[in-house]
Enzyme design. Structure first.
Site, PDB file in Angstrom:
ATOM      1  CE  LYS A  81      -3.840   2.110   2.588  1.00 23.08           C
ATOM      2  NZ  LYS A  81      -4.716   1.948   3.778  1.00 23.08           N
ATOM      3  CB  SER A 157      -7.652   3.957   3.025  1.00 26.24           C
ATOM      4  OG  SER A 157      -6.863   3.372   4.054  1.00 26.24           O
ATOM      5  CB  SER A 181      -8.097   1.235   5.950  1.00 29.22           C
ATOM      6  OG  SER A 181      -8.668   2.512   6.075  1.00 29.22           O
TER       7      SER A 181
END
Length: 467
Positions: A81, A157, A181
């Site tokens: 990420k 996210s 997330s």
């Protein structure tokens, strides 16, 4: 994805490498070809390091040929990420305010461990700006889409990583979870995701959102997530919040089942509004634990709506991010992030300290709850994936992403391990997640329960021919 190298689990890949049935090079080529084919549609990756990935795969191939793998994930493709520092690659955090020039000299702890264990690092996956919301779009990278239906959001996210793994662009990804997330995008895309107990996976630098933020694995199988946890949870001195390393192999005991466990099922935490179709699917899924020998009883944990309490922690974090951004650059930022930051600026010191006290009381309540119950099970989300590019499904009912994610962030506040596993599909063919929460530090038990459920309900994958 059957009979496809991109459909193989990380566990399968390592087994095939050890038996010389597959080469890390041919797997890397297949995954990179999958990225080339589907990333333009899904926008899961914001950086693809094809040359570096192939070089690492070739090095891995040589090690396996000698029978001397470097670690647990040698030759396994993994994505990162774009909130996590990665040496030599820009970590732009979905923001036009970050200078791509760097310097980029450091690996986050989880990235360092992946390198040490021979993983083939594919690139960086998309995130909303600074990971501030539960969907994945940003001023820098645009809109990320769901492999089950590209008109829909994959959540966030960690939505880029979820879209990547769900579409076969690597079997593993590393996400962060400050309010859901990891679990939100895994639920929307039909994956398994674990938010470990706070401190179980070392993190550095500390998130601007503070001690609600966790780092954890996202995968297509529970066993793969356990394998990845073995690597991610290794110690790193840079995280002064980290728990002492326990040396556990999270794969051991994974198939011991749930017989005799005491499981509380709360369909709505006593206050959340849940779509009727989602509730029906989850109600049916929970019966699986009874069939597997657990004692399951309807029981709410007994706390009130945690939305205001979470906002008192999360929104000041957003204010901190914006405050540390040069004023001339703030016009480049996501308007929603700026609005959230303004709300965070209004939180007074007295209100913040009061929120800390209330958070402690919530943690004590859940500690006591788990004296009677081994696990708490809920829906992961009260709704299915909605239109990509939107923060909320319905502006008439919701203002911020926190209004439609009531099941996730309470357990960031309490720092408990919590996982999501797919438990069915809606009539429109979108995944639904089952949320499994354990007492603090009972990460292995959460994984075990998820594996028991998975054994009865293997995870389906999206039909990519429609993309």
């Amino acid at each position: 994805m059957k009979n496809d190298l991109c459909a193989l689990s990380a566990t399968d890949l390592v087994r095939c490498y050890s038996r010389k049935q597959l080469s890390p090079v041919e797997v890397a080529r297949a995954v990179l070809a999958r990225i080339e084919r589907f990333n333009p549609v899904l926008n899961a990756f914001c950086l693809v390091a094809e040359g570096q990935a192939m070089e690492r795969a070739k090095q891995s191939e040589k090690r396996w040929a000698k029978g001397s793998p470097q670690g647990l994930l040698d030759g396994v493709p993994v994505s990162i990420k774009d909130l996590l520092l990665t040496r030599g690659w820009p970590t732009l955090r979905g923001s036009k305010t970050v200078d791509p020039k760097g310097p980029w000299n450091d690996d986050a702890p989880v990235v360092a461990r992946l390198r040490e264990h021979g993983a083939v690092l594919l690139g960086k996956t998309t995130t909303p700006e600074f990971g501030w919301k539960g969907v994945t779009d940003s001023p820098l990278t645009g809109i990320t889409r769901n492999p089950w239906n590209p008109k829909m959001t994959p959540g966030g996210s960690s939505g880029g990583g979820a879209a990547a793994v769900a579409s076969g662009m690597g079997p593993l990804t590393v996400g962060t979870d400050g309010g859901g997330s990891i679990r939100i995008p895994c639920a929307f895309t039909g994956l398994f995701g674990l938010k470990p107990s706070f401190g179980r996976v070392p993190a550095w630098p500390l998130s601007p959102m503070g001690t609600v933020a966790h780092v954890g694995p996202m995968a297509r199988t529970v066993t793969d997530a356990a394998l990845l946890m073995n690597v991610l949870s290794l110690p790193d001195a840079r995280d002064w919040h980290a728990l002492p390393h326990d040396g556990r192999d999270y794969r051991i005991g994974l198939d011991e089942g749930v017989r005799g466990l005491r499981i509380a099922y709360s369909a709505d935490l006593g206050y959340a509004k849940v779509d009727s179709e989602i509730k029906k699917i989850v109600d049916t899924a929970v019966k699986t634990f009874t069939h597997l020998g657990a004692h399951v009883e309807a029981r709410d944990p007994g706390f009130e709506d945690c939305g205001p309490l979470f906002s008192a922690h999360w929104f000041p974090g957003a204010a901190y991010v914006v405050r540390n951004t040069h004023p001339r650059k703030r016009a480049l930022m996501d308007k929603g992030l700026l609005e959230t930051a303004r709300m965070g600026e209004k939180v007074t010191t007295a209100q913040y300290l009061d929120a800390i006290q209330k958070r402690g009381a919530l943690g004590v309540l859940m500690n006591r709850f788990h004296q009677s119950w081994d696990l708490l099970v809920t829906p992961t989300l009260p709704l299915a994936a909605f239109e990509a590019g939107k923060e909320v499904a319905n502006l008439l009912k919701e203002k911020r992403w926190t209004d439609w994610s009531p099941f996730s962030y309470p357990f960031n506040l309490t720092q408990q391990p919590a996982a999501t596993i797919p438990c069915g599909l809606t009539r429109k063919g979108l995944p639904v997640g089952l949320h499994i929460v354990g007492a603090r530090y009972a990460d292995a038990l959460v994984l075990r329960a998820a594996r028991a459920f998975e054994s009865a309900h293997p995870m389906p994958m999206p039909d990519l021919s429609r993309l």
